[in-house]
Design an enzyme around this catalytic site. Structure first.
Site, PDB file in Angstrom:
ATOM      1  N   GLU A   1       0.840  -1.208   0.000  1.00 50.62           N
ATOM      2  CA  GLU A   1       0.000   0.000   0.000  1.00 50.62           C
ATOM      3  C   GLU A   1       0.874   1.257   0.000  1.00 50.62           C
ATOM      4  O   GLU A   1       1.894   1.304   0.675  1.00 50.62           O
ATOM      5  CB  GLU A   1      -0.886   0.015   1.255  1.00 50.62           C
TER       6      GLU A   1
ATOM      7  N   THR B   1      -4.104   4.842  -1.250  1.00 54.35           N
ATOM      8  CA  THR B   1      -5.168   5.313  -0.353  1.00 54.35           C
ATOM      9  C   THR B   1      -5.769   6.632  -0.850  1.00 54.35           C
ATOM     10  O   THR B   1      -5.211   7.303  -1.719  1.00 54.35           O
ATOM     11  CB  THR B   1      -4.667   5.485   1.108  1.00 54.35           C
TER      12      THR B   1
ATOM     13  N   GLY C   1     -14.781   5.841   4.989  1.00 54.97           N
ATOM     14  CA  GLY C   1     -13.922   6.906   5.520  1.00 54.97           C
ATOM     15  C   GLY C   1     -14.321   7.191   6.949  1.00 54.97           C
ATOM     16  O   GLY C   1     -15.404   6.779   7.396  1.00 54.97           O
ATOM     17  N   ASP C   2     -13.445   7.858   7.675  1.00 58.44           N
ATOM     18  CA  ASP C   2     -13.767   8.190   9.064  1.00 58.44           C
ATOM     19  C   ASP C   2     -14.668   9.413   9.110  1.00 58.44           C
ATOM     20  O   ASP C   2     -14.462  10.377   8.372  1.00 58.44           O
ATOM     21  CB  ASP C   2     -12.481   8.444   9.867  1.00 58.44           C
TER      22      ASP C   2
ATOM     23  N   TYR D   1     -12.825  -6.003   9.580  1.00 58.57           N
ATOM     24  CA  TYR D   1     -12.156  -5.743  10.856  1.00 58.57           C
ATOM     25  C   TYR D   1     -12.149  -6.988  11.743  1.00 58.57           C
ATOM     26  O   TYR D   1     -13.147  -7.269  12.424  1.00 58.57           O
ATOM     27  CB  TYR D   1     -12.865  -4.575  11.571  1.00 58.57           C
TER      28      TYR D   1
ATOM     29  N   LYS E   1     -22.492  -5.590   2.572  1.00 56.55           N
ATOM     30  CA  LYS E   1     -21.563  -4.994   1.597  1.00 56.55           C
ATOM     31  C   LYS E   1     -21.275  -5.999   0.475  1.00 56.55           C
ATOM     32  O   LYS E   1     -21.249  -5.654  -0.698  1.00 56.55           O
ATOM     33  CB  LYS E   1     -20.226  -4.625   2.276  1.00 56.55           C
TER      34      LYS E   1
ATOM     35  N   GLN F   1       5.367   4.475  16.203  1.00 53.02           N
ATOM     36  CA  GLN F   1       4.325   3.934  15.321  1.00 53.02           C
ATOM     37  C   GLN F   1       3.347   3.036  16.089  1.00 53.02           C
ATOM     38  O   GLN F   1       2.186   2.930  15.709  1.00 53.02           O
ATOM     39  CB  GLN F   1       5.026   3.087  14.258  1.00 53.02           C
TER      40      GLN F   1
ATOM     41  N   LYS G   1       7.457   3.077   2.310  1.00 58.18           N
ATOM     42  CA  LYS G   1       8.834   2.748   2.703  1.00 58.18           C
ATOM     43  C   LYS G   1       9.351   1.598   1.814  1.00 58.18           C
ATOM     44  O   LYS G   1       9.119   0.413   2.119  1.00 58.18           O
ATOM     45  CB  LYS G   1       8.882   2.313   4.166  1.00 58.18           C
TER      46      LYS G   1
HETATM   47  P1  FAD Z   1     -18.426   0.759   6.760  1.00 56.06           P
HETATM   48  O1  FAD Z   1     -18.365  -0.534   6.063  1.00 56.06           O
HETATM   49  O2  FAD Z   1     -19.515   1.699   6.377  1.00 56.06           O
HETATM   50  O3  FAD Z   1     -18.504   0.451   8.336  1.00 56.06           O
HETATM   51  C1  FAD Z   1     -18.361   1.492   9.293  1.00 56.06           C
HETATM   52  C2  FAD Z   1     -19.232   1.184  10.511  1.00 56.06           C
HETATM   53  O4  FAD Z   1     -20.620   1.253  10.157  1.00 56.06           O
HETATM   54  C3  FAD Z   1     -19.035  -0.223  11.072  1.00 56.06           C
HETATM   55  O5  FAD Z   1     -19.204  -0.153  12.467  1.00 56.06           O
HETATM   56  C4  FAD Z   1     -20.141  -1.026  10.424  1.00 56.06           C
HETATM   57  O6  FAD Z   1     -20.509  -2.181  11.186  1.00 56.06           O
HETATM   58  C5  FAD Z   1     -21.263   0.001  10.383  1.00 56.06           C
HETATM   59  N1  FAD Z   1     -22.184  -0.196   9.263  1.00 56.06           N
HETATM   60  C6  FAD Z   1     -21.869  -0.589   8.013  1.00 56.06           C
HETATM   61  N2  FAD Z   1     -22.979  -0.636   7.247  1.00 56.06           N
HETATM   62  C7  FAD Z   1     -24.013  -0.264   8.031  1.00 56.06           C
HETATM   63  C8  FAD Z   1     -25.425  -0.117   7.830  1.00 56.06           C
HETATM   64  N3  FAD Z   1     -25.982  -0.361   6.638  1.00 56.06           N
HETATM   65  N4  FAD Z   1     -26.192   0.301   8.867  1.00 56.06           N
HETATM   66  C9  FAD Z   1     -25.648   0.567  10.077  1.00 56.06           C
HETATM   67  N5  FAD Z   1     -24.320   0.428  10.336  1.00 56.06           N
HETATM   68  C10 FAD Z   1     -23.517   0.018   9.337  1.00 56.06           C
HETATM   69  N6  FAD Z   1      -9.737   5.573   5.260  1.00 56.06           N
HETATM   70  C11 FAD Z   1      -9.516   6.594   4.383  1.00 56.06           C
HETATM   71  O7  FAD Z   1      -9.896   7.735   4.661  1.00 56.06           O
HETATM   72  N7  FAD Z   1      -8.859   6.387   3.202  1.00 56.06           N
HETATM   73  C12 FAD Z   1      -8.406   5.167   2.822  1.00 56.06           C
HETATM   74  O8  FAD Z   1      -7.797   5.020   1.749  1.00 56.06           O
HETATM   75  C13 FAD Z   1      -8.624   4.061   3.726  1.00 56.06           C
HETATM   76  N8  FAD Z   1      -8.216   2.802   3.408  1.00 56.06           N
HETATM   77  C14 FAD Z   1      -8.529   1.750   4.247  1.00 56.06           C
HETATM   78  C15 FAD Z   1      -8.170   0.444   3.870  1.00 56.06           C
HETATM   79  C16 FAD Z   1      -8.468  -0.642   4.714  1.00 56.06           C
HETATM   80  C17 FAD Z   1      -8.078  -2.046   4.297  1.00 56.06           C
HETATM   81  C18 FAD Z   1      -9.116  -0.415   5.960  1.00 56.06           C
HETATM   82  C19 FAD Z   1      -9.403  -1.568   6.879  1.00 56.06           C
HETATM   83  C20 FAD Z   1      -9.474   0.879   6.334  1.00 56.06           C
HETATM   84  C21 FAD Z   1      -9.196   1.968   5.488  1.00 56.06           C
HETATM   85  N9  FAD Z   1      -9.575   3.277   5.817  1.00 56.06           N
HETATM   86  C22 FAD Z   1      -9.319   4.317   4.946  1.00 56.06           C
HETATM   87  C23 FAD Z   1     -10.248   3.547   7.104  1.00 56.06           C
HETATM   88  C24 FAD Z   1     -11.793   3.454   6.967  1.00 56.06           C
HETATM   89  O9  FAD Z   1     -12.255   4.511   6.157  1.00 56.06           O
HETATM   90  C25 FAD Z   1     -12.377   3.556   8.384  1.00 56.06           C
HETATM   91  O10 FAD Z   1     -12.045   2.403   9.118  1.00 56.06           O
HETATM   92  C26 FAD Z   1     -13.856   3.891   8.481  1.00 56.06           C
HETATM   93  O11 FAD Z   1     -14.141   4.242   9.839  1.00 56.06           O
HETATM   94  C27 FAD Z   1     -14.800   2.759   8.107  1.00 56.06           C
HETATM   95  O12 FAD Z   1     -14.799   2.525   6.762  1.00 56.06           O
HETATM   96  P2  FAD Z   1     -15.584   1.239   6.169  1.00 56.06           P
HETATM   97  O13 FAD Z   1     -15.502   1.332   4.698  1.00 56.06           O
HETATM   98  O14 FAD Z   1     -15.133   0.010   6.819  1.00 56.06           O
HETATM   99  O15 FAD Z   1     -17.072   1.591   6.646  1.00 56.06           O
END
Ligand code: FAD
Length: 292
Positions: A17, A48, A108-109, A148, A168, A215, A275
């Protein structure tokens, strides 16, 4: 190339990545690191989108450059929660025009100042909304999603997390990549429950090599990952010696990967954090195992 072809092949794959620069001034530096990682010819590289302060507008440029100049398949990340429908749709068109076929669809967060808001009116509340948008675009994207092993920090419990994960996949997510984890048993338990819940798509194991003591805390805060005592001991012993910590961190990640492959988890994604030396050492440690 659709990543599912690679992920379903049964052969061990190692991918890396990278993240885009925070500022334009750092573009050349990041580009140099990306080039060095691409030169290793990994199975694919993910780029990302806006994570860790990286600027989203460069994601596409970097992904395109990797495919064009190095013929390494890429996975362009895309997030939705802080974006308008128009921005997301425009980005989907750009991805399509750039010939990017693999997209990691993420929520996204949620920004801290929007956490308490009523989300009913938001364009995108969850990653599943973005997956549906990608499907509706008509483009034949291969779509990845995040998962997760230690549950998402906002989830009530694993059962709920798995239910939404299945949603999903049912919406069109072709494969999943895990959040970092430092104890493989957590992944094995998670995979068991995932398969039991009827989710059968390939799961790529995300491995974060921790190469300096600072880290560790950052990684835990970001991911909520549990740090086993075996890893803590290593940080306590080598944390103040940068060279020793780096060597030990790479050895720990290598050990985790060998155990995963030995147990049938063949697709490994390394959070290589721009890195090239870390990526190259891990790849070289696994040369015979990867058959290169
Ligand atoms: P979701 O799948 O939407 O899940 C988020 C939360 O909502 C979970 O608790 C889930 O159980 C809940 N949820 C899901 N669907 C529903 C529903 N229909 N109704 C109610 N609750 C629901 N962040 C970035 O900003 N940029 C990146 O490039 C990036 N890359 C990542 C790559 C990986 C492999 C991982 C693991 C994370 C990455 N992240 C990135 C972080 C990610 O955006 C965050 O972890 C974010 O908080 C959740 O994203 P998600 O797509 O998993 O969300």
């Amino acid at each position: 190339m659709k990543l599912t072809e690679l992920l379903n092949s049964g052969r061990a794959s190692l991918s890396f990545e990278v993240f885009p620069p925070k500022r334009e001034a750092a573009f050349a530096e990041v580009e140099g690191a990306v080039r060095e990682i691409a030169r290793l010819r990994p199975a694919f590289m993910s780029v990302t989108y806006g994570a860790g302060g990286g600027t989203s507008r460069y994601t596409l440029d970097i992904a395109q450059e990797i495919e064009r100049d190095w013929q390494v398949p890429t996975l362009a990340h895309l997030t939705c929660v802080s974006s308008t429908r128009q921005t997301v749709r425009e980005q989907i068109v750009r991805l399509r025009e750039a010939g990017i076929g693999n997209v990691m669809a993420l929520r996204g967060d949620v920004p801290a100042d929007r956490m308490g808001e009523d989300r009913a009116g938001w364009s995108y509340r969850h990653a599943v909304d973005l997956i549906r948008e990608l499907k509706e675009s008509g483009a034949d994207f291969c779509i990845g999603g995040a998962c997760y092993p230690e549950i998402h920090p906002e989830s009530a419990d694993q059962k709920e997390d798995l239910r939404f994960l299945k949603e999903k996949v049912d919406a069109g997510c072709d494969f999943l990549t895990t959040q970092m984890f430092f104890d493989n048993h957590l992944l094995y338990n998670f995979l068991y429950k995932l398969r039991e819940a009827g989710v059968t798509v390939p799961v790529v194991a995300g491995i974060m090599p921790i190469t300096n003591a600072a880290q560790v805390e950052r990684a835990i805060k970001l991911s909520g990952a549990m740090v086993p005592q075996r890893f803590r001991a290593l940080v306590d012993r080598f944390g103040r010696d940068p060279a020793a910590m780096k060597q030990a961190g790479i050895a720990y990640a290598t050990d985790q990967i060998i155990d995963l492959i030995a147990n049938g988890v063949t697709n490994i994604h390394v959070y290589s954090m721009n890195k090239p030396d870390v990526a190259a050492t891990i790849q070289s440690n696994l040369s015979a195992i990867l058959g290169r």
